[in-house]
Scaffold this motif. Structure first.
Motif, PDB file in Angstrom:
ATOM      1  N   MET A 152       0.828  -1.202   0.000  1.00  5.04           N
ATOM      2  CA  MET A 152       0.000   0.000   0.000  1.00  5.04           C
ATOM      3  C   MET A 152       0.869   1.261   0.000  1.00  5.04           C
ATOM      4  SD  MET A 152      -2.902  -1.321  -0.258  1.00  5.04           S
ATOM      5  CE  MET A 152      -4.017   0.049  -0.025  1.00  5.04           C
ATOM      6  N   LYS A 153       2.042   1.211   0.654  1.00  7.72           N
ATOM      7  CA  LYS A 153       2.950   2.355   0.609  1.00  7.72           C
ATOM      8  C   LYS A 153       3.420   2.608  -0.825  1.00  7.72           C
ATOM      9  CE  LYS A 153       6.106   1.430   3.656  1.00  7.72           C
ATOM     10  NZ  LYS A 153       7.344   1.623   4.438  1.00  7.72           N
ATOM     11  N   LYS A 154       3.770   1.535  -1.541  1.00  5.68           N
ATOM     12  CA  LYS A 154       4.207   1.697  -2.928  1.00  5.68           C
ATOM     13  C   LYS A 154       3.088   2.289  -3.777  1.00  5.68           C
ATOM     14  CE  LYS A 154       7.564  -2.105  -3.026  1.00  5.68           C
ATOM     15  NZ  LYS A 154       7.891  -3.426  -3.625  1.00  5.68           N
ATOM     16  N   ARG A 155       1.866   1.804  -3.550  1.00  8.11           N
ATOM     17  CA  ARG A 155       0.734   2.313  -4.317  1.00  8.11           C
ATOM     18  C   ARG A 155       0.504   3.793  -4.016  1.00  8.11           C
ATOM     19  NH1 ARG A 155      -4.995  -0.535  -3.497  1.00  8.11           N
ATOM     20  NH2 ARG A 155      -3.723  -2.366  -4.035  1.00  8.11           N
ATOM     21  N   GLU A 156       0.632   4.163  -2.750  1.00  3.10           N
ATOM     22  CA  GLU A 156       0.437   5.563  -2.375  1.00  3.10           C
ATOM     23  C   GLU A 156       1.519   6.444  -2.985  1.00  3.10           C
ATOM     24  OE1 GLU A 156      -0.419   7.795   1.800  1.00  3.10           O
ATOM     25  OE2 GLU A 156       1.512   6.811   1.597  1.00  3.10           O
ATOM     26  N   ARG A 157       2.769   5.982  -2.938  1.00  2.00           N
ATOM     27  CA  ARG A 157       3.854   6.781  -3.521  1.00  2.00           C
ATOM     28  C   ARG A 157       3.640   6.993  -5.011  1.00  2.00           C
ATOM     29  NH1 ARG A 157       8.464   3.244  -0.991  1.00  2.00           N
ATOM     30  NH2 ARG A 157       8.279   3.805   1.202  1.00  2.00           N
ATOM     31  N   ASP A 230      11.728   1.193   8.778  1.00  2.00           N
ATOM     32  CA  ASP A 230      10.529   1.968   8.493  1.00  2.00           C
ATOM     33  C   ASP A 230       9.535   1.888   9.632  1.00  2.00           C
ATOM     34  OD1 ASP A 230      11.457   2.824   6.105  1.00  2.00           O
ATOM     35  OD2 ASP A 230      10.442   1.306   4.897  1.00  2.00           O
ATOM     36  N   GLN A 231       9.514   0.747  10.348  1.00  2.00           N
ATOM     37  CA  GLN A 231       8.555   0.601  11.427  1.00  2.00           C
ATOM     38  C   GLN A 231       8.839   1.573  12.560  1.00  2.00           C
ATOM     39  OE1 GLN A 231       7.952  -3.434  12.716  1.00  2.00           O
ATOM     40  NE2 GLN A 231       8.321  -4.243  10.678  1.00  2.00           N
ATOM     41  N   ASP A 232      10.073   2.021  12.690  1.00  2.00           N
ATOM     42  CA  ASP A 232      10.426   2.949  13.755  1.00  2.00           C
ATOM     43  C   ASP A 232      10.201   4.403  13.357  1.00  2.00           C
ATOM     44  OD1 ASP A 232      11.200   0.794  15.268  1.00  2.00           O
ATOM     45  OD2 ASP A 232      13.287   0.874  14.570  1.00  2.00           O
ATOM     46  N   GLY A 508       5.232   1.658   7.944  1.00  2.00           N
ATOM     47  CA  GLY A 508       5.534   0.287   8.333  1.00  2.00           C
ATOM     48  C   GLY A 508       4.813  -0.144   9.588  1.00  2.00           C
ATOM     49  N   VAL A 509       4.172   0.808  10.288  1.00  2.00           N
ATOM     50  CA  VAL A 509       3.445   0.487  11.519  1.00  2.00           C
ATOM     51  C   VAL A 509       1.982   0.201  11.242  1.00  2.00           C
ATOM     52  CG1 VAL A 509       2.825   1.346  13.808  1.00  2.00           C
ATOM     53  CG2 VAL A 509       5.059   1.888  12.832  1.00  2.00           C
ATOM     54  N   GLY A 510       1.352   0.979  10.382  1.00  2.00           N
ATOM     55  CA  GLY A 510      -0.068   0.783  10.117  1.00  2.00           C
ATOM     56  C   GLY A 510      -0.604   1.859   9.211  1.00  2.00           C
ATOM     57  N   TYR A 511      -1.925   1.960   9.207  1.00  2.00           N
ATOM     58  CA  TYR A 511      -2.646   2.887   8.344  1.00  2.00           C
ATOM     59  C   TYR A 511      -3.207   4.010   9.200  1.00  2.00           C
ATOM     60  CZ  TYR A 511      -6.269   4.617   5.157  1.00  2.00           C
ATOM     61  OH  TYR A 511      -7.065   5.409   4.373  1.00  2.00           O
TER      62      TYR A 511
END
Length: 766
Positions: A152-157, A230-232, A508-511
């Motif tokens: 979803m991050k790739k799609r958003e970018r 990325d999660q941090d 990386g944590v959530g939406y």
């Protein structure tokens, strides 16, 4: 400056009542926006989302509901109704029993599940799952969550880059010096005859730089390490700039100049004087005259993608590049220039906050004539929301005399010496105070008066706006001069601030979805004052307002060495238009005239904002809320009929379970009511004086399991099977009378409150 601030404070105080009305409307509008549209699968099955239900709990609830709603087990006149309810139950069960669908549902809701398992969705046909070498369906829940977030991050970018893959700015300088006339102490305003005198345009775009495959290899675990990092990180704009390409190049070009008229001379003869020629000069068409052009490129290499941690970055002295950002900028026009910048965080002592250091080296002249010039910038957080910073630039300088004496080939030529005489060294030091983080509005307990509750929200809204103050104190020193710069910013009026940065919704944590921007919008006020070494003062007052989700408009007025100036700006996702206007020449400009030129537009804006814009928007919100309320009211008979059918379908099973509970001296629901009860709010009591309640004894009793009744917090209660909403958009309560171990109990909770039964606090005293 004091008179301007006093004027602003007086205007804000006079408009306080309207600001509070906006806060009340915003709160009511929030209720409308938060009214759920789709199904709440957890409420439908009577399950808790936090903590998440186990697979056994989901299957047990589904089995119990199937006994009541399976169409094959119903009489003919109830089969159609049972089929509708059973379809919803089956839909909720299919989503929650599948760990991967449940992860997507928790983030995106029911529509998100349908979309991502549909055509071109992440898990649908022609979606990202089909492109995976390893089957997504075989992933564990944690692995799938990380894969889905990354997808979803790739799609958003990709979507964002389609909006901001290029950026540009257009500047038009306007001369309107005749608008303000100063004659001694008299200041008059006239009808301007503006003329465009200068122009400017800049444009840049970003593109990946292809490299041979052997130069862009990664370690096998590099993606996992990047994802773990990325999660941090918080969900911020930096995520929109991340890329997996090893090298990116940004091409930029710009041109600035003025307008000039071409003069043409003609020889003219007049009738009666044919033997005499007169030279007449005629203005030709305007020409664009450019005195500054720029063309260059910036390369941003991703060393981790180029070599990996096991490659050259593991060798000294290149290890410092592992966590550094490197930029290489080259300029062709107007002068050839190469600039290399390295930025990273340095923590000299363990346990203290690190320094952010940026070092740049600039090569503008041949190295035999002059060494590279240097720039160093450093900043450090010295207190919460307080940052100290300094910067130093060397300017152009010559090789030391020791080298010049030994190497005759070194040294500046006259043309280089004259070209670099304006490139002086400089030093800046300052302190920056950042706005405090906005806190989330909270709503008080249900026992509080509604009007007091709304007033508290309104006060918190205004306090939060005031808390977003920031200021900068900066001292500039250079051989050519210097000055003391003071800048102060804050939000005026309630509403959506214009300085909120665009952030990513996926990390990386959530939406973390962004709320739709509606309602009133604040004005970001910035006051900048510069005190020169000769004690002359120049200042600028700028106001910026967000007019849409990505678009901002700004107006700035001030006085400087050019006179009284004004600037109108428009900005959207990297695209901008700037129109600077000279209102009064420097020879006539006075601070009193500049203050008057600032107050007049300010009062005009306040009149338009609070006399037209906010009343119009408030009226539109009320009309939209009324339309939504009427739409929901029309659905009440249909929802009531569906609830009654559901109660009839589940009544036999519930009564048998209640009989068993009574025999065991367990939890027995004797009565339950749900709906709107007039409270102490005068505003609601005057419009809705009558209660709107429905009997939900059977639906509540259906939730009892082994003498326990639990309804989690934030459960959409009217989506529980057998419930319906008898009072849309109004505050509702749930009242339950029950017996446990032969003793009477009672509980009264708000619509979003969670509770569990039995509790000693619910005991009714004799």
């Amino acid at each position: 400056m004091a008179s301007f601030d006093q004027t602003a404070a007086t205007a804000a105080q006079n408009l306080g009542a309207k600001v509070e009305d906006d806060a009340l409307d915003a709160n009511y509008n929030m209720i409308v926006d938060n009214y759920p549209e789709g199904l709440d699968y957890y409420a439908l099955l009577g399950l808790s989302q936090k903590p998440p239900p186990t697979e056994a709990e989901i299957r047990s609830v589904y089995r119990n509901l199937s006994l009541s709603f399976h169409p094959d087990k119903q009489p003919p006149h109830l089969r159609e109704a049972a089929q509708k309810h059973f379809t919803r139950i089956q839909e909720a069960y299919d989503a929650l029993i599948d760990p991967q669908k449940r992860i997507v549902y928790d983030m995106l809701g029911a529509e998100g599940v349908k979309q991502e398992w549909g055509h071109r969705g992440a898990m649908g046909t022609a979606g990202e799952a089909e492109k995976q070498e390893v089957g997504v369906k075989t992933m564990s829940p944690d692995e799938f969550r990380q894969w889905f977030l990354k997808t979803m991050k790739k799609r958003e970018r990709k979507a964002v880059q389609s909006l901001v893959e290029s950026s540009g700015t257009i500047t038009l300088g306007v001369n309107a010096e005749d608008i303000i006339q100063v004659d001694g102490d008299d200041v008059t305003f006239g009808i301007p005859s503006p003329k465009i005198t200068t122009f400017g345009a800049s444009y840049e775009f970003k593109a990946p730089l292809p490299l041979p495959e052997f130069l862009s290899r990664k370690d096998e675990n590099e993606d996992d390490e990047s994802e773990a990092q990325d999660q941090d990180q918080p969900a911020g704009l930096n995520e929109l700039e991340e890329t997996e390409d090893p090298v990116y190049v940004t091409i930029n070009a710009g041109i600035n100049g003025g307008l000039a008229r071409q003069k043409r001379t003609y020889l003219v003869t007049y009738e009666g004087r044919e033997d005499e020629e007169v030279a007449v000069k005629v203005d030709g068409p305007r020409l664009l005259v450019s005195n500054e052009m720029q063309l260059g490129a910036t390369i941003a290499p991703n060393f981790r993608a180029l070599a990996g941690r096991k490659g050259i970055l593991s060798w000294r002295p290149f290890t410092f590049l592992q966590d550094s950002t490197v930029l290489v900028e080259g300029v062709v026009l107007p002068e050839r220039l190469v600039k290399t910048t390295i930025a990273r965080s340095i923590q000299p002592i363990s346990g203290i906050k690190p320094f952010s250091v940026t070092a740049s080296s600039i090569i503008k002249y041949p190295l035999l004539e002059a060494p590279p010039s240097f720039e160093i910038q450093a900043s450090k957080e010295i207190a919460p929301s307080k940052v100290a910073f300094f910067s130093w630039s060397s300017g152009s300088w010559q090789w030391p005399d020791l080298l010049l004496d030994r190497f005759s080939s070194l040294g500046m030529y006259p043309n280089t010496m004259y070209a670099s005489e304006d490139e002086l060294s400089g030093f800046q030091i300052g302190l920056l105070s950042l706005p405090k983080t906005r806190v989330k509005d909270t709503i008080g307990d249900g026992d509080e008066d509604d009007d007091d509750e709304l007033a508290q929200i309104s006060r918190k809204e205004r306090n939060i706006d005031r808390a977003r103050e920031s200021w900068v104190t900066q001292l500039q020193v250079s051989p050519g001069g210097g000055g003391l710069v003071l800048k102060y910013e804050r939000n005026l009026f309630s509403g959506k601030p214009s300085d909120d940065p665009v952030r990513s919704e996926w990390s990386g944590v959530g939406y973390f979805p962004m709320k739709k921007m509606e309602g009133a919008r604040a004005v970001r006020l910035a006051i900048t004052t510069v005190l020169a070494p000769d004690l002359s003062v120049s200042w600028t007052v700028q106001g910026t307002r967000r007019v849409s989700e990505y678009t901002k408009l700004g107006l700035a007025i001030g006085i400087a060495h050019k006179g009284i100036h004004m600037s109108v700006s428009w900005e959207r996702l990297g695209q901008g238009i700037n129109i600077p206007v000279i209102l009064c020449p420097a020879r006539q400009a006075t601070h009193e005239a500049a203050m008057l030129a600032t107050v007049v537009p300010w009062l005009a804006y306040c009149a338009v904002e609070f006399g037209y814009i906010r009343p119009r928007d408030r009226k539109k919100r009320r009309q939209a809320a009324a339309r939504r309320h009427n739409e929901l009211k029309k659905l009440i008979p249909k929802k009531r009929a569906e609830s009654q059918q559901a109660i009839e379908l589940m009544a036999d099973q519930v009564l048998r379970r209640q009989t068993r509970e009574e025999a065991q001296d367990g939890l027995v629901i004797t009565k339950a009511e749900y709906g709107y009860v007039p409270g102490t709010s005068k505003k609601l009591l005057s419009k809705f004086p009558d209660p709107r309640l429905v009997d939900v004894t059977i639906p509540v009793a259906a939730l009892v399991d082994r003498s326990q009744l639990v309804i989690p917090e934030n459960t959409i209660k009217f989506q529980i099977i057998g419930f319906h909403d008898p009072a849309p958009l109004l505050p509702k309560r749930l009242k339950i009378w029950y017996t446990f171990q032969g003793r009477e109990h009672f509980i009264d909770v708000g619509d979003k409150e969670g509770f569990s039964c039995p509790m000693r606090a619910h005991l009714v005293s004799s």
